[in-house]
Design a protein around this motif. Structure first.
Motif, PDB file in Angstrom:
ATOM      1  N   VAL A 165      -6.764  -6.436  14.995  1.00  0.00           N
ATOM      2  CA  VAL A 165      -7.728  -5.773  14.116  1.00  0.00           C
ATOM      3  C   VAL A 165      -7.572  -6.202  12.662  1.00  0.00           C
ATOM      4  O   VAL A 165      -8.556  -6.404  11.940  1.00  0.00           O
ATOM      5  N   ASP A 166      -6.326  -6.368  12.211  1.00  0.00           N
ATOM      6  CA  ASP A 166      -6.127  -6.767  10.812  1.00  0.00           C
ATOM      7  C   ASP A 166      -6.643  -8.181  10.566  1.00  0.00           C
ATOM      8  O   ASP A 166      -7.298  -8.449   9.549  1.00  0.00           O
ATOM      9  N   ASN A 167      -6.341  -9.101  11.481  1.00  0.00           N
ATOM     10  CA  ASN A 167      -6.826 -10.469  11.326  1.00  0.00           C
ATOM     11  C   ASN A 167      -8.351 -10.528  11.413  1.00  0.00           C
ATOM     12  O   ASN A 167      -8.996 -11.276  10.675  1.00  0.00           O
ATOM     13  N   LEU A 168      -8.923  -9.737  12.315  1.00  0.00           N
ATOM     14  CA  LEU A 168     -10.385  -9.716  12.445  1.00  0.00           C
ATOM     15  C   LEU A 168     -11.040  -9.226  11.158  1.00  0.00           C
ATOM     16  O   LEU A 168     -12.056  -9.785  10.718  1.00  0.00           O
ATOM     17  N   ARG A 169     -10.486  -8.192  10.548  1.00  0.00           N
ATOM     18  CA  ARG A 169     -11.044  -7.692   9.284  1.00  0.00           C
ATOM     19  C   ARG A 169     -11.024  -8.780   8.216  1.00  0.00           C
ATOM     20  O   ARG A 169     -12.011  -8.966   7.484  1.00  0.00           O
ATOM     21  N   LYS A 170      -9.927  -9.515   8.123  1.00  0.00           N
ATOM     22  CA  LYS A 170      -9.826 -10.565   7.099  1.00  0.00           C
ATOM     23  C   LYS A 170     -10.821 -11.689   7.384  1.00  0.00           C
ATOM     24  O   LYS A 170     -11.449 -12.230   6.463  1.00  0.00           O
ATOM     25  N   ILE A 171     -10.961 -12.056   8.654  1.00  0.00           N
ATOM     26  CA  ILE A 171     -11.910 -13.108   9.011  1.00  0.00           C
ATOM     27  C   ILE A 171     -13.338 -12.662   8.697  1.00  0.00           C
ATOM     28  O   ILE A 171     -14.143 -13.412   8.141  1.00  0.00           O
ATOM     29  N   CYS A 172     -13.671 -11.424   9.053  1.00  0.00           N
ATOM     30  CA  CYS A 172     -15.015 -10.904   8.787  1.00  0.00           C
ATOM     31  C   CYS A 172     -15.287 -10.775   7.300  1.00  0.00           C
ATOM     32  O   CYS A 172     -16.415 -11.007   6.849  1.00  0.00           O
ATOM     33  N   ASP A 173     -14.271 -10.406   6.522  1.00  0.00           N
ATOM     34  CA  ASP A 173     -14.442 -10.366   5.063  1.00  0.00           C
ATOM     35  C   ASP A 173     -14.841 -11.734   4.540  1.00  0.00           C
ATOM     36  O   ASP A 173     -15.659 -11.862   3.625  1.00  0.00           O
ATOM     37  N   GLU A 174     -14.269 -12.776   5.125  1.00  0.00           N
ATOM     38  CA  GLU A 174     -14.567 -14.131   4.681  1.00  0.00           C
ATOM     39  C   GLU A 174     -15.928 -14.600   5.181  1.00  0.00           C
ATOM     40  O   GLU A 174     -16.693 -15.213   4.443  1.00  0.00           O
ATOM     41  N   VAL A 175     -16.230 -14.313   6.446  1.00  0.00           N
ATOM     42  CA  VAL A 175     -17.470 -14.801   7.042  1.00  0.00           C
ATOM     43  C   VAL A 175     -18.684 -14.015   6.547  1.00  0.00           C
ATOM     44  O   VAL A 175     -19.703 -14.601   6.163  1.00  0.00           O
ATOM     45  N   PHE A 176     -18.583 -12.690   6.544  1.00  0.00           N
ATOM     46  CA  PHE A 176     -19.734 -11.846   6.203  1.00  0.00           C
ATOM     47  C   PHE A 176     -19.701 -11.361   4.749  1.00  0.00           C
ATOM     48  O   PHE A 176     -20.732 -10.939   4.224  1.00  0.00           O
ATOM     49  N   GLY A 177     -18.535 -11.409   4.131  1.00  0.00           N
ATOM     50  CA  GLY A 177     -18.396 -10.918   2.769  1.00  0.00           C
ATOM     51  C   GLY A 177     -17.815  -9.513   2.759  1.00  0.00           C
ATOM     52  O   GLY A 177     -18.293  -8.629   3.467  1.00  0.00           O
ATOM     53  N   GLU A 178     -16.800  -9.314   1.969  1.00  0.00           N
ATOM     54  CA  GLU A 178     -16.115  -8.020   1.922  1.00  0.00           C
ATOM     55  C   GLU A 178     -17.063  -6.884   1.555  1.00  0.00           C
ATOM     56  O   GLU A 178     -16.943  -5.767   2.043  1.00  0.00           O
ATOM     57  N   LYS A 179     -18.043  -7.176   0.709  1.00  0.00           N
ATOM     58  CA  LYS A 179     -18.977  -6.136   0.276  1.00  0.00           C
ATOM     59  C   LYS A 179     -19.863  -5.659   1.431  1.00  0.00           C
ATOM     60  O   LYS A 179     -20.465  -4.580   1.354  1.00  0.00           O
ATOM     61  N   ASN A 180     -19.967  -6.459   2.486  1.00  0.00           N
ATOM     62  CA  ASN A 180     -20.832  -6.104   3.612  1.00  0.00           C
ATOM     63  C   ASN A 180     -20.084  -5.379   4.730  1.00  0.00           C
ATOM     64  O   ASN A 180     -20.654  -5.154   5.797  1.00  0.00           O
ATOM     65  N   PHE A 181     -18.831  -5.041   4.481  1.00  0.00           N
ATOM     66  CA  PHE A 181     -18.086  -4.211   5.429  1.00  0.00           C
ATOM     67  C   PHE A 181     -18.634  -2.789   5.386  1.00  0.00           C
ATOM     68  O   PHE A 181     -18.862  -2.221   4.327  1.00  0.00           O
ATOM     69  N   ILE A 182     -18.861  -2.207   6.565  1.00  0.00           N
ATOM     70  CA  ILE A 182     -19.403  -0.852   6.652  1.00  0.00           C
ATOM     71  C   ILE A 182     -18.364   0.155   7.115  1.00  0.00           C
ATOM     72  O   ILE A 182     -18.153   1.186   6.490  1.00  0.00           O
ATOM     73  N   SER A 183     -17.688  -0.141   8.224  1.00  0.00           N
ATOM     74  CA  SER A 183     -16.774   0.860   8.766  1.00  0.00           C
ATOM     75  C   SER A 183     -15.836   0.250   9.800  1.00  0.00           C
ATOM     76  O   SER A 183     -16.148  -0.784  10.401  1.00  0.00           O
ATOM     77  N   GLN A 184     -14.692   0.881   9.964  1.00  0.00           N
ATOM     78  CA  GLN A 184     -13.790   0.603  11.071  1.00  0.00           C
ATOM     79  C   GLN A 184     -13.730   1.880  11.903  1.00  0.00           C
ATOM     80  O   GLN A 184     -12.946   2.775  11.669  1.00  0.00           O
ATOM     81  N   ILE A 185     -14.634   1.960  12.862  1.00  0.00           N
ATOM     82  CA  ILE A 185     -14.795   3.176  13.665  1.00  0.00           C
ATOM     83  C   ILE A 185     -13.656   3.286  14.674  1.00  0.00           C
ATOM     84  O   ILE A 185     -13.260   2.301  15.300  1.00  0.00           O
ATOM     85  N   ILE A 186     -13.137   4.473  14.832  1.00  0.00           N
ATOM     86  CA  ILE A 186     -12.124   4.742  15.860  1.00  0.00           C
ATOM     87  C   ILE A 186     -12.830   5.357  17.067  1.00  0.00           C
ATOM     88  O   ILE A 186     -13.549   6.351  16.929  1.00  0.00           O
ATOM     89  N   VAL A 187     -12.632   4.751  18.234  1.00  0.00           N
ATOM     90  CA  VAL A 187     -13.267   5.224  19.455  1.00  0.00           C
ATOM     91  C   VAL A 187     -12.189   5.665  20.445  1.00  0.00           C
ATOM     92  O   VAL A 187     -11.325   4.871  20.818  1.00  0.00           O
ATOM     93  N   GLN A 188     -12.251   6.914  20.851  1.00  0.00           N
ATOM     94  CA  GLN A 188     -11.293   7.420  21.836  1.00  0.00           C
ATOM     95  C   GLN A 188     -11.772   7.020  23.228  1.00  0.00           C
ATOM     96  O   GLN A 188     -12.696   7.607  23.769  1.00  0.00           O
TER      97      GLN A 188
END
Length: 639
Positions: A206-229
């Motif tokens: 999850v941490d690596n995915l967040r960093k990759i997505c920040d680079e690919v999509f842009g950190e400003k375009n992050f919306i949420s890290q939803i927790i699903v039970q």
């Protein structure tokens, strides 16, 4: 007459052209691996153009791994592949707008670049979690498949490109990062400006995915890290803490657009509307802002008096003979707060306000919130704990359809439906899942369309990974995952139609990734000698049909793969018309002038023929002149 390219878009070349348009002085020339000149970028000069000072040294905020540069190159490298229609495995081929594609998703995404650029409203993927026990795509950036296979034996005799990424592998995280980075880089370009991507993942990456997505999509375009039970009881095999959840990472293409939607309120929320006015249900919400952060000091315009009639309990902005009770937004200990509405809003909605004398003897003002319009919906929370999210629900749904459970952890369709409710509207939105698995996303799209009358369309992409010979699925006759996915869509569609009677699209067109339709000598002639050229009679492979060629042209010309088309005979030639004239194609040899004129008179946007549709160069020139005269706006190409 232009010749069709017959390979995916060279995105590196396109990016060089874009940079050249802004900084022409930064474009230079170099040579490729064959010694031919090609455009390149002078990066040192480009850095100077973009900075007040020259930045040297190794210190920079960045996320990198072994193989990242190769992953970037691979994402932009063109391929000579195509998608071949498979009517016999499809359902409602002629009418459906849904697509199911078999093949390596990196290559498929490259082929979809032209046809679906900025057209996908929502992407949902459930990639390998890199647990040390699952398989990931093995993208070989350095060697051919045969060379790689000889060296490490990770590609089987059928060319399957999956391998088990055990944590003893020295590139355990790097391999996974390279795999997901290249795919997300291409997928971003497919998203519409108001598009959104949902990615399921667990703690491993999850941490690596967040960093990759920040680079690919842009950190400003992050919306949420939803927790699903997904497992309320917890995993019993976990060593210290029994995990109960996973995550959904949510990014939008561009945060400036309203990409996300509110979702319908659940039953417990609806139950709070217990008051009635005729057929209308409503609840009372306190007008005072209960958040102590907001008060008279920092919201002075929201602090003003309201006046209540102590008998009828209606409210006024000014004191009258009836409205004699002055009420300020003060909390229980008398501290000045503020209202949630300003004066103008209160004046416009004064009929919704009522006063009430609490047990404390203090007056308060409430607003009526009716269960209608926007009040039927609410923002999704960042924690999903509904029992419908459980993996057991996903297993049970698959078991109902197949009588067995071919996947260990299939997602619940309610899990995907909730993403669809947040990320799409019901009208014509395209949903892409390029880690399709058991096709839960396709199932969820059909189910939601049946429930709300929507016309969402899906594109599923899945590698035909072999099923384990010891598995229930293999014993039931399903030799690969794609066979399971396609059969699930068929069975789920039949079940939904039986239960709801909804008149929606239950079909799907099957397309399969394959090598180019064209013989290499016509499109890679530098690899052959003169003796080989003389032996070749056709530029199209012998096993390819007209429909194969038609869909290959659609990919290059950037047309959707789901539109209707018809084939007809004109003077002995087969003519294909795609989507009422977006494209007309004829792949016969020696096409007569009358057929050319008939096609031209229909004034299609595009027309395509085979190179040997014309006897010689003068015949080609004649075709060009016919279209100039009868259809000057038609773009004509040959393959």
């Amino acid at each position: 007459m232009d010749k069709m390219r017959m390979e995916s878009v060279d995105m590196t070349a396109q990016n060089i052209e874009k940079i050249g348009a802004m900084f022409p002085n930064c474009i230079t020339e170099t040579v490729d691996e064959n010694g031919k000149p090609k455009k390149a970028i002078n990066f040192e000069l480009l850095k100077q153009m973009l900075a007040d000072e020259v930045i040297d040294g190794d210190e920079a905020y960045e996320f990198t791994w072994v193989g990242k540069k190769a992953a970037i190159v691979e994402a932009h490298k063109p391929i000579r592949k195509t998608l071949r229609p498979c009517k016999e495995e499809s359902k409602n081929w002629d009418k459906t707008e849904n697509i199911y594609i078999e093949g390596d998703n990196l290559e498929v995404l490259k082929l979809l670049q032209e046809s679906y650029l900025n057209k996908v409203k929502m992407i949902y993927i459930d990639p390998p979690y890199n647990t040390g026990n699952d398989f990931i795509y093995n993208d070989d950036f350095k060697m051919t498949g045969e060379e790689y296979s000889d060296e490490i034996g990770e590609i089987d005799a059928d060319g399957n490109r999956m391998f088990k990424n055990v944590d003893s592998n020295g590139r355990f995280h790097s391999d996974w990062c390279s795999m997901i980075y290249s795919r997300l880089s291409i997928a971003r370009d497919l998203l519409a400006n108001d598009g959104v991507i949902f990615i399921s993942i667990d703690d491993n990456e999850v941490d690596n995915l967040r960093k990759i997505c920040d680079e690919v999509f842009g950190e400003k375009n992050f919306i949420s890290q939803i927790i699903v039970q997904t497992n309320p009881r917890g995993r019993t095999f976990d060593r210290f803490i029994a995990k109960t959840h996973e995550y959904i990472i949510v990014y939008v293409r561009d945060v400036k657009f309203d990409a996300l939607h509110d979702i319908p309120k659940d039953e417990s929320s609806v139950a709070r509307y217990q008051k009635r006015e005729g057929d209308r249900k409503f609840r009372l919400l306190e007008l005072r802002n209960r958040n102590p952060v907001f008060n008279r000091t920092n919201r002075p315009l929201m602090f003003y008096p309201l006046y209540a009639d102590p008998d009828k309990l209606d409210v006024s902005l000014i004191p009258t003979e009836r409205h004699t009770v002055e009420i300020f937004p003060r909390n229980s200990i008398g501290v000045d707060g503020c209202w949630t509405w300003g004066r103008e809003k209160a004046a416009n909605e004064i009929h919704l306000l009522v006063a009430n004398l609490a047990n404390t003897g203090k007056w308060s003002v409430f607003r009526k919130d009716y269960l209608e319009g926007t009040s039927l919906y609410t923002k999704s929370k960042g924690l999903w704990t509904e029992k419908e999210m459980n993996h057991e629900k996903g297993k049970e749904m698959v078991r109902q359809l197949f009588g067995l459970t071919p996947f260990d952890f299939p997602k619940s369709i309610d899990y995907i439906k909730k993403c669809l409710l947040i990320g799409t509207s019901c009208h014509d939105d395209i949903i892409l899942d390029f880690f399709s698995g058991s096709a839960t996303t396709a199932h969820a799209v059909m189910q939601l369309n049946a429930e709300d009358g929507g016309n969402r369309k899906f594109i599923m992409v899945q590698l035909p990974e072999k099923t384990d010979e010891k598995s229930e699925a293999y014993k039931a006759g399903y030799k690969n995952i794609c066979e399971i996915g396609k059969e699930r869509i068929r069975r789920a569609g039949a079940k939904i139609k039986e239960e709801t009677g909804a008149d929606i699209d239950y079909g799907f067109r099957v397309l399969k990734l394959d090598d180019s339709n064209m013989t290499d000598v016509y499109y890679s002639a530098d690899e052959y000698d003169q003796n080989m050229l003389s032996k070749l009679e056709s530029n199209v492979k012998a096993d390819r049909s007209d429909i194969d060629l038609l869909f290959g042209c659609l990919l290059e010309w950037g047309l959707p793969l789901s539109m209707p088309y018809k084939s007809e005979q004109i003077e002995g030639c087969t003519v294909h018309t795609y989507n009422d004239g977006d494209l007309i194609a004829c792949f016969d040899k020696n096409v007569p002038d009358n057929v050319i004129k008939t096609v031209a008179k229909r004034k299609p946007l595009r027309a395509v023929f085979r190179d040997n549709s014309f006897a010689n160069s003068p015949a080609k020139i004649n075709v060009t002149e016919i279209f100039k005269l009868l259809a000057p706006d038609t773009r004509v190409k040959v393959i």
